[in-house]
Design a protein around this motif. Structure first.
Motif, PDB file in Angstrom:
ATOM      1  N   THR A   1      -8.928 -23.375 -15.786  1.00 35.15           N
ATOM      2  CA  THR A   1     -10.332 -23.146 -15.395  1.00 35.15           C
ATOM      3  C   THR A   1     -10.422 -21.841 -14.609  1.00 35.15           C
ATOM      4  N   LEU A   2      -9.473 -21.643 -13.694  1.00 35.64           N
ATOM      5  CA  LEU A   2      -9.488 -20.427 -12.866  1.00 35.64           C
ATOM      6  C   LEU A   2      -9.145 -19.181 -13.695  1.00 35.64           C
ATOM      7  N   PHE A   3      -8.226 -19.327 -14.643  1.00 34.69           N
ATOM      8  CA  PHE A   3      -7.936 -18.184 -15.543  1.00 34.69           C
ATOM      9  C   PHE A   3      -9.198 -17.835 -16.333  1.00 34.69           C
ATOM     10  N   ASP A   4      -9.912 -18.865 -16.799  1.00 29.98           N
ATOM     11  CA  ASP A   4     -11.151 -18.623 -17.559  1.00 29.98           C
ATOM     12  C   ASP A   4     -12.208 -17.930 -16.694  1.00 29.98           C
TER      13      ASP A   4
ATOM     14  N   GLU B   1     -18.703 -14.012  -5.631  1.00 29.08           N
ATOM     15  CA  GLU B   1     -18.506 -14.021  -4.169  1.00 29.08           C
ATOM     16  C   GLU B   1     -17.212 -13.319  -3.783  1.00 29.08           C
ATOM     17  N   ASN B   2     -16.466 -12.874  -4.788  1.00 32.14           N
ATOM     18  CA  ASN B   2     -15.123 -12.344  -4.510  1.00 32.14           C
ATOM     19  C   ASN B   2     -14.911 -10.984  -5.151  1.00 32.14           C
ATOM     20  N   THR B   3     -15.855 -10.081  -4.897  1.00 35.35           N
ATOM     21  CA  THR B   3     -15.779  -8.770  -5.542  1.00 35.35           C
ATOM     22  C   THR B   3     -15.145  -7.708  -4.643  1.00 35.35           C
ATOM     23  N   CYS B   4     -14.959  -8.017  -3.347  1.00 37.03           N
ATOM     24  CA  CYS B   4     -14.509  -6.978  -2.402  1.00 37.03           C
ATOM     25  C   CYS B   4     -13.008  -6.732  -2.434  1.00 37.03           C
ATOM     26  N   LEU B   5     -12.280  -7.710  -2.945  1.00 35.83           N
ATOM     27  CA  LEU B   5     -10.819  -7.668  -2.819  1.00 35.83           C
ATOM     28  C   LEU B   5     -10.229  -8.447  -3.990  1.00 35.83           C
ATOM     29  N   PRO B   6      -9.128  -7.975  -4.592  1.00 40.00           N
ATOM     30  CA  PRO B   6      -8.477  -8.817  -5.601  1.00 40.00           C
ATOM     31  C   PRO B   6      -7.982 -10.120  -4.955  1.00 40.00           C
ATOM     32  N   ILE B   7      -8.297 -11.238  -5.611  1.00 32.40           N
ATOM     33  CA  ILE B   7      -7.984 -12.558  -5.045  1.00 32.40           C
ATOM     34  C   ILE B   7      -7.026 -13.295  -5.969  1.00 32.40           C
ATOM     35  N   VAL B   8      -6.053 -13.956  -5.373  1.00 35.98           N
ATOM     36  CA  VAL B   8      -5.196 -14.872  -6.115  1.00 35.98           C
ATOM     37  C   VAL B   8      -5.540 -16.283  -5.641  1.00 35.98           C
ATOM     38  N   PRO B   9      -6.142 -17.117  -6.511  1.00 40.30           N
ATOM     39  CA  PRO B   9      -6.419 -18.500  -6.103  1.00 40.30           C
ATOM     40  C   PRO B   9      -5.107 -19.274  -5.976  1.00 40.30           C
ATOM     41  N   GLN B  10      -5.136 -20.284  -5.114  1.00 43.32           N
ATOM     42  CA  GLN B  10      -3.931 -21.086  -4.902  1.00 43.32           C
ATOM     43  C   GLN B  10      -4.223 -22.567  -5.141  1.00 43.32           C
ATOM     44  N   ILE B  11      -3.238 -23.245  -5.751  1.00 45.75           N
ATOM     45  CA  ILE B  11      -3.400 -24.672  -6.066  1.00 45.75           C
ATOM     46  C   ILE B  11      -2.343 -25.493  -5.325  1.00 45.75           C
TER      47      ILE B  11
ATOM     48  N   GLY C   1     -11.572 -15.605 -14.826  1.00 50.64           N
ATOM     49  CA  GLY C   1     -11.209 -14.188 -14.774  1.00 50.64           C
ATOM     50  C   GLY C   1     -10.023 -13.860 -13.880  1.00 50.64           C
ATOM     51  N   TYR C   2      -9.475 -14.862 -13.194  1.00 46.44           N
ATOM     52  CA  TYR C   2      -8.323 -14.575 -12.332  1.00 46.44           C
ATOM     53  C   TYR C   2      -7.053 -14.425 -13.179  1.00 46.44           C
ATOM     54  N   PRO C   3      -6.292 -13.340 -12.979  1.00 49.28           N
ATOM     55  CA  PRO C   3      -5.099 -13.141 -13.815  1.00 49.28           C
ATOM     56  C   PRO C   3      -3.866 -13.893 -13.313  1.00 49.28           C
ATOM     57  N   GLU C   4      -3.873 -14.299 -12.037  1.00 47.84           N
ATOM     58  CA  GLU C   4      -2.682 -14.939 -11.452  1.00 47.84           C
ATOM     59  C   GLU C   4      -3.106 -16.132 -10.598  1.00 47.84           C
TER      60      GLU C   4
ATOM     61  N   PRO D   1     -18.105 -27.837 -10.023  1.00 41.88           N
ATOM     62  CA  PRO D   1     -18.242 -26.434  -9.595  1.00 41.88           C
ATOM     63  C   PRO D   1     -18.149 -26.298  -8.068  1.00 41.88           C
ATOM     64  N   SER D   2     -18.617 -27.327  -7.321  1.00 40.80           N
ATOM     65  CA  SER D   2     -18.575 -27.224  -5.855  1.00 40.80           C
ATOM     66  C   SER D   2     -17.124 -27.128  -5.347  1.00 40.80           C
ATOM     67  N   HIS D   3     -16.202 -27.699  -6.123  1.00 43.33           N
ATOM     68  CA  HIS D   3     -14.789 -27.668  -5.728  1.00 43.33           C
ATOM     69  C   HIS D   3     -14.261 -26.222  -5.722  1.00 43.33           C
ATOM     70  N   LEU D   4     -14.864 -25.379  -6.559  1.00 43.41           N
ATOM     71  CA  LEU D   4     -14.368 -24.001  -6.702  1.00 43.41           C
ATOM     72  C   LEU D   4     -15.367 -22.971  -6.158  1.00 43.41           C
ATOM     73  N   ARG D   5     -16.297 -23.444  -5.332  1.00 42.30           N
ATOM     74  CA  ARG D   5     -17.365 -22.557  -4.853  1.00 42.30           C
ATOM     75  C   ARG D   5     -16.799 -21.303  -4.172  1.00 42.30           C
ATOM     76  N   ASP D   6     -15.754 -21.507  -3.366  1.00 41.13           N
ATOM     77  CA  ASP D   6     -15.196 -20.384  -2.610  1.00 41.13           C
ATOM     78  C   ASP D   6     -14.539 -19.342  -3.519  1.00 41.13           C
ATOM     79  N   LEU D   7     -14.291 -19.725  -4.760  1.00 39.88           N
ATOM     80  CA  LEU D   7     -13.619 -18.818  -5.693  1.00 39.88           C
ATOM     81  C   LEU D   7     -14.569 -18.260  -6.745  1.00 39.88           C
ATOM     82  N   ALA D   8     -15.863 -18.491  -6.570  1.00 38.17           N
ATOM     83  CA  ALA D   8     -16.839 -17.947  -7.527  1.00 38.17           C
ATOM     84  C   ALA D   8     -16.635 -16.431  -7.620  1.00 38.17           C
ATOM     85  N   PRO D   9     -16.437 -15.894  -8.842  1.00 42.30           N
ATOM     86  CA  PRO D   9     -16.131 -14.458  -8.956  1.00 42.30           C
ATOM     87  C   PRO D   9     -17.169 -13.566  -8.280  1.00 42.30           C
TER      88      PRO D   9
END
Ligand SMILES: Cc1cc2nc3c(=O)[nH]c(=O)nc-3n(C[C@H](O)[C@H](O)[C@H](O)COP(=O)(O)O)c2cc1C
Length: 312
Positions: A80-83, A56-66, A85-88, A46-54
């Motif tokens: 994991t990221l789609f699960d 923490e990311n409610t102010c702006l639509p976010i697209v995670p990048q791999i 809630g990220y659509p893209e 989970p620490s690997h994706l801490r910055d993408l915790a939903p």
């Protein structure tokens, strides 16, 4: 409203920055988050994706990048990221740093279109959601374009974000708008333009040349002038109360990092890093940057920032 997207700047545009930015400035409608690397093994910490915790990311639509060149790892991380809630999800094929590119990751893959083809085939079969790509014109040369465009065109990508430089060019020289025009003519996906938009005049010039572009990504120019998106949206070239607003944004950011990082040293380092861009908004930016870099304590740093904001 024009669709303006905050670019991922690793080490700068993390969730805290994005949230504080959104609180103080207008004009940005979405952000691509800095890349996370795919990892071996079944479990993603989970620490690997801490910055993408939903939450923490409610102010702006976010697209995670791999960042990855392994289809299995990519699919596991993306799903994991789609699960979450990220659509893209965006695939980084643009990172120019030799350490990354030499390992055939980021822009390093652009010289190997067959490898991209195999990866896309597996990724498309395995992923539960939409994929987009962020790329450059090539790794070594724009001659590589034809090949990777042909591959990209075979897959149902949401969009392709293009920074019109080659990987080996890093950030030197200028963006190659002629090659970008060529690229735009050949690519069948929606294209997002990204590169060197630092003021309203430059934006208008690129918009005028490429009227078919519907989305624009702003990076260093936006961090250097956080009012840039607002200025592009309104056409206003001056912002009333800019100094006060920047100072309030800065104070919120500093407070946020103080709560987040352990020890003022780390906070000071992060803030000094940001001043590489912030200083560009000041007439005597070089002097300001030098002064900021010289500060040794949080108190002297705060005092200096207060002082330079008075002079803005
Ligand atoms: C410090 C720094 C970090 C970056 N990190 C990323 C990243 O994580 N993912 C990515 O796709 N691009 C990254 N980039 C590239 C930017 O997103 C953008 O494509 C580039 O800066 C060109 O746009 P600009 O001229 O508007 O800044 C980074 C650039 C810089 C300078």
């Amino acid at each position: 409203m024009k669709k303006l997207i905050m670019a991922p700047l690793r080490g700068f545009t993390d969730a805290l920055f994005r949230n504080v930015f959104q609180k103080h400035f207008q004009g940005i409608g979405e952000a691509v988050a800095p890349f996370v690397t795919s990892t071996k093994g079944r479990r993603i910490k989970p620490s690997h994706l801490r910055d993408l915790a939903p939450e923490e990311n409610t102010c702006l639509p976010i697209v995670p990048q791999i960042l990855s060149n392994d289809a299995g790892e990519f699919v596991r991380l993306a799903n994991t990221l789609f699960d979450m809630g990220y659509p893209e999800i965006n695939w980084n094929l643009g990172c120019p740093y030799p350490m990354v590119a030499k390992k055939k990751r980021g822009s390093g893959l652009l010289a190997f279109p067959e490898r991209i083809d195999r990866l896309l085939d597996a990724i498309m079969h395995g992923c539960k959601g939409h994929l987009s790509i962020k790329t450059r014109l090539g790794r070594f040369s724009t001659d590589e374009m034809e090949s990777w465009i042909a591959v990209f065109n075979r897959y149902p990508l949401m969009r392709v974000i293009i920074h019109p430089r080659t990987g080996v060019q890093m950030y030197s020289g200028s963006v190659n708008l002629d090659a970008f025009a060529d690229c735009l003519a050949k690519i069948t996906h929606p294209v997002v333009y990204n590169g060197d938009i630092t003021d309203v005049g430059t934006f208008l010039m690129v918009e005028d040349r490429f009227p078919e572009i519907g989305e624009w990504m702003l990076g260093r120019g936006l961090v250097g002038n956080p009012f840039l998106a607002e200025m592009i949206q309104t056409g206003d070239r001056t912002i009333p109360d800019a100094r006060k607003r920047f100072a309030r944004f800065h104070e919120d950011l500093l407070t946020g990092y103080l709560a987040r990082f352990s020890g003022p040293g780390h906070v000071l380092d992060r803030m000094k890093g940001l001043w590489r861009y912030f200083s560009q908004g000041f007439d005597d930016g070089r002097r300001v940057l030098k002064q900021v870099r010289k500060t040794r304590s949080l108190e002297s740093y705060r005092q200096l920032v207060r002082q330079v904001c008075e002079d803005l």
